[in-house]
Design a protein around this motif. Structure first.
Motif, short mmCIF file in Angstrom:
data_model
loop_
_atom_site.label_atom_id
_atom_site.label_comp_id
_atom_site.label_asym_id
_atom_site.label_seq_id
_atom_site.Cartn_x
_atom_site.Cartn_y
_atom_site.Cartn_z
N GLN A 1 0.78 -1.03 0.01
CA GLN A 1 -0.23 0.03 -0.04
C GLN A 1 0.79 1.11 0.01
N TYR B 1 -1.96 10.18 -18.65
CA TYR B 1 -3.04 9.51 -19.61
C TYR B 1 -2.46 9.87 -20.98
N SER C 1 3.44 2.30 -18.44
CA SER C 1 3.37 1.47 -17.29
C SER C 1 1.89 1.47 -16.74
N PHE C 2 1.42 0.57 -17.26
CA PHE C 2 -0.06 0.07 -16.92
C PHE C 2 -0.12 -1.03 -15.54
N GLN C 3 1.05 -0.70 -14.69
CA GLN C 3 1.01 -1.49 -13.64
C GLN C 3 0.46 -1.09 -12.46
N GLN C 4 0.48 -1.70 -11.37
CA GLN C 4 0.16 -1.38 -9.96
C GLN C 4 1.12 -1.39 -8.73
N GLY C 5 0.97 -0.99 -7.67
CA GLY C 5 1.79 -1.30 -6.53
C GLY C 5 3.40 -1.40 -6.96
N GLU C 6 4.01 -2.62 -6.65
CA GLU C 6 5.46 -2.90 -6.58
C GLU C 6 5.96 -2.73 -8.01
N LEU D 1 4.43 -0.99 -10.62
CA LEU D 1 4.65 0.51 -10.83
C LEU D 1 5.86 1.14 -10.28
N LEU E 1 0.03 6.11 -17.53
CA LEU E 1 -0.51 4.97 -16.67
C LEU E 1 -1.90 4.51 -17.10
N ALA E 2 -2.49 5.29 -17.91
CA ALA E 2 -3.90 4.93 -18.58
C ALA E 2 -3.96 5.64 -19.87
N GLU F 1 -9.01 1.98 -21.99
CA GLU F 1 -10.12 1.93 -20.89
C GLU F 1 -11.46 1.48 -21.57
#
Length: 302
Positions: free
Chosen positions: A6, A50, A258-263, A265, A277-278, A283
């Motif tokens: 988080q 984006y 980078s369409f990643q999340q968390g670590e 990203l 990111l987007a 979408e």
């Protein structure tokens, strides 16, 4: 950090976002070059934004209050005209109250297209820069004054004397200031361009940011597009190493998706100063999956 990663309180606390880099007037470009340098030096997080691939004014207006650091407006691969591109730039700047910096990918290297995007108040993304000469022309078209080898024409009705032409440093002319505000990102999109990148960055230091256009580069090498795949062809891996080594040699900021999340990203951010990111097209593509899943529920009940 594990799977329960988080985000925690950041050392980069900055609720104003890109407003801190705004010029004295929103009719001027932000101090984007400074923001990129600060992101590269890890003084601030990467510029996160984006991709606007649909040239939609209503979508741009809707997303403006979200506070993205940047928006990539694609003028190269859409049919929007100069007026629509200008409106998209203005929506991003003014409706975000200066929190979002627009970058326009121009359709080629033409003097007029580069001027239109910069006159609107955007920074620029220039595709398919292959050689030192290409890069020199792009920088020349984007700069004012012979001191910068500039051939850009001053827009007489864009910056109104006494209203929107205040120079941010209070010393030099507004035109000299603007040279240091709007950024130039080049796209390296072929093996030739990768091989020429060392010379480009040596001879043309006013390039602010580099983006490897992997899709076009792979296609130019007669390889499959390979969207999002771990492409392991030896010739591709050699090209990537050449690109990475050159970027490290010159300590030049780079941009990327980078369409990643968390670590994942956070890991991407180690090498990127500018992150997309987007994307509106991505979408909206999810709508198909929602439709197919809903349809399958009812087909399965027959």
């Amino acid at each position: 950090m594990g799977s329960n990663y988080q985000p925690t309180a950041s050392k980069y606390a900055n609720p104003q976002g890109m407003q801190r880099y705004a010029a004295p007037s929103l009719f001027q470009p932000h101090r984007v070059r400074e923001a990129i340098r600060d992101a590269h030096a890890k003084k601030i997080p990467p510029l996160m934004g984006y991709y606007s691939g649909l040239s939609s004014v209503p979508i741009t207006r809707f997303l403006a209050p979200f506070g993205f650091d940047v928006v990539w407006i694609d003028w190269e691969h859409t049919s929007c005209n100069v007026e629509t591109m200008t409106t998209l730039v203005h929506e991003a700047i003014f409706m975000s109250e200066g929190r979002t910096i627009p970058f326009v990918r121009v359709p080629g290297h033409e003097h007029a297209a580069i001027g239109y995007a910069l006159d609107a108040g955007a920074s620029i993304v220039v595709p398919q820069v292959e050689t030192v000469e290409d890069a020199r022309k792009v920088v020349s078209y984007a700069k004012f004054g012979t001191a910068n080898n500039g051939t850009r024409s001053a827009p007489p009705f864009r910056l109104v004397p006494g209203l929107t032409d205040t120079p941010y440093d209070g010393v030099r002319s507004v035109w000299q200031n603007v040279n240091d505000q709007a950024a130039i990102m080049i796209q390296i999109e072929s093996l030739e361009a990768i091989n020429n990148l060392d010379a480009i960055l040596t001879e043309v230091p006013d390039v602010d940011l580099v983006w490897l256009g992997a899709l076009d580069a792979r296609i130019s090498m007669n390889l499959p597009g390979g969207f999002g795949l771990p492409n392991q062809e030896p010739e591709w891996q050699a090209a990537l190493k050449n690109f990475d080594d050159t970027m490290k040699k010159h300590n030049k900021p780079r941009g990327g998706f980078s369409f990643q999340q968390g670590e994942a990203l956070v890991k991407d951010a180690q090498n990127l100063s500018f992150m997309i990111l987007a994307a509106d097209v991505k979408e909206l593509s999810n709508v198909e999956q929602q439709f197919l899943a809903a349809k399958a529920l009812f087909e399965g009940s027959k």
